[in-house]
Design an enzyme around this catalytic site. Structure first.
Site, PDB file in Angstrom:
ATOM      1  NE  ARG A  70      -4.174   1.647   0.755  1.00 48.66           N
ATOM      2  CZ  ARG A  70      -5.460   1.519   0.564  1.00 48.66           C
ATOM      3  NH1 ARG A  70      -5.973   0.354   0.202  1.00 48.66           N
ATOM      4  NH2 ARG A  70      -6.256   2.543   0.676  1.00 48.66           N
ATOM      5  CB  THR A 111     -17.288  16.112  -2.046  1.00 50.74           C
ATOM      6  OG1 THR A 111     -18.685  16.204  -1.781  1.00 50.74           O
ATOM      7  CG2 THR A 111     -17.043  15.156  -3.189  1.00 50.74           C
ATOM      8  CG  HIS A 112     -18.361  12.118   3.732  1.00 51.60           C
ATOM      9  ND1 HIS A 112     -17.871  10.844   3.517  1.00 51.60           N
ATOM     10  CD2 HIS A 112     -19.288  11.999   4.719  1.00 51.60           C
ATOM     11  CE1 HIS A 112     -18.473  10.005   4.332  1.00 51.60           C
ATOM     12  NE2 HIS A 112     -19.339  10.666   5.067  1.00 51.60           N
ATOM     13  CG  ASP A 144      -7.510  14.328   9.258  1.00 57.43           C
ATOM     14  OD1 ASP A 144      -8.071  13.288   8.840  1.00 57.43           O
ATOM     15  OD2 ASP A 144      -7.818  14.877  10.332  1.00 57.43           O
ATOM     16  N   GLY A 146      -7.086  10.555   9.082  1.00 55.51           N
ATOM     17  CA  GLY A 146      -8.199   9.737   9.547  1.00 55.51           C
ATOM     18  C   GLY A 146      -9.215   9.464   8.447  1.00 55.51           C
TER      19      GLY A 146
END
Ligand code: GRF
Length: 203
Positions: A70, A111-112, A144, A146
């Site tokens: 990753r 955008t969430h 960020d 998280g």
């Protein structure tokens, strides 16, 4: 009087790309002040890439499974984004968590489809429906380390209606998400964005 040079951005997508399309449409107007330098994806065969190609915008694909770790994927993605020299990056329905290489080099707006900090994660619309809330919405925030925890720039509320399904609610969220993303990306491009001590501001 000539307009100032547009601010270059890279947009990341994973799916249908309707948010990308809203940005492509807005960027067609020089007064918007944004040039989409490239569109990147974590997978092939998606409408988001076709939308970019139809608009004559360069594309690149960076798939996790083509890298041994990753971390290598994150470094490759950072290199590919950096090759286009954007002022900042927009994650518009990009369904992978970005790693430290990308996040240390670029300011990334996301955008969430929920009113963060409520309903973070990949199933925000379904989670809001299952929780039985009367109001949800959308959030544009700075990414960020998280999961959907970065500082919020703007939000719009959407009522949940009786009989809503995940699809009907998501469509109504997208109807307000597109203009919100266009507004915030345009302002960030024209006025600049500052992130300090966990707060994000556009002057
Ligand atoms: C958007 O609602 C975004 O907030 C969420 O996934 C959806 C992507 O839609 N993460 P699209 O690919 O822009 O059509």
């Amino acid at each position: 009087m000539t307009s100032p040079a547009p601010t270059g951005i890279v947009v990341l997508v994973s799916g249908s790309g309707t948010n990308l399309q809203a940005l492509l449409d807005a960027a067609a107007d020089p007064a918007y002040g944004v040039r989409i330098l490239a569109v990147g994806a974590d997978r092939t065969g998606i409408a988001g890439l076709e939308r970019a190609q139809a608009a004559g915008v360069p594309t690149f694909v960076c798939r996790v499974q083509d890298h041994s770790t990753r971390g290598e994927w994150d470094a490759d993605l950072a290199e590919q984004i950096g090759g286009h020299g954007p002022a900042f990056v927009v994650s518009a329905g990009f369904m992978k968590l970005l790693g430290s290489q990308v996040l240390s080099r670029f300011t990334v707006l996301n955008t969430h489809p929920a009113l963060l900090p409520a309903f973070p994660g990949a199933h925000a619309v379904r989670d809001a429906l299952e929780a039985g809330v009367a109001t949800t919405g959308c959030t544009v925030h700075v990414v960020d380390a998280g999961v959907d925890t970065g500082p919020v720039l703007a939000q719009v509320a959407v009522d949940v209606r009786p009989g809503d399904t995940e699809d009907t609610l998501h469509e109504r969220i997208k109807a307000v998400e597109h203009p919100l993303l266009v507004e915030i990306v345009g302002r960030a491009a024209r006025e600049g964005i500052t992130v300090t001590q966990g707060k994000a501001t556009i002057p």
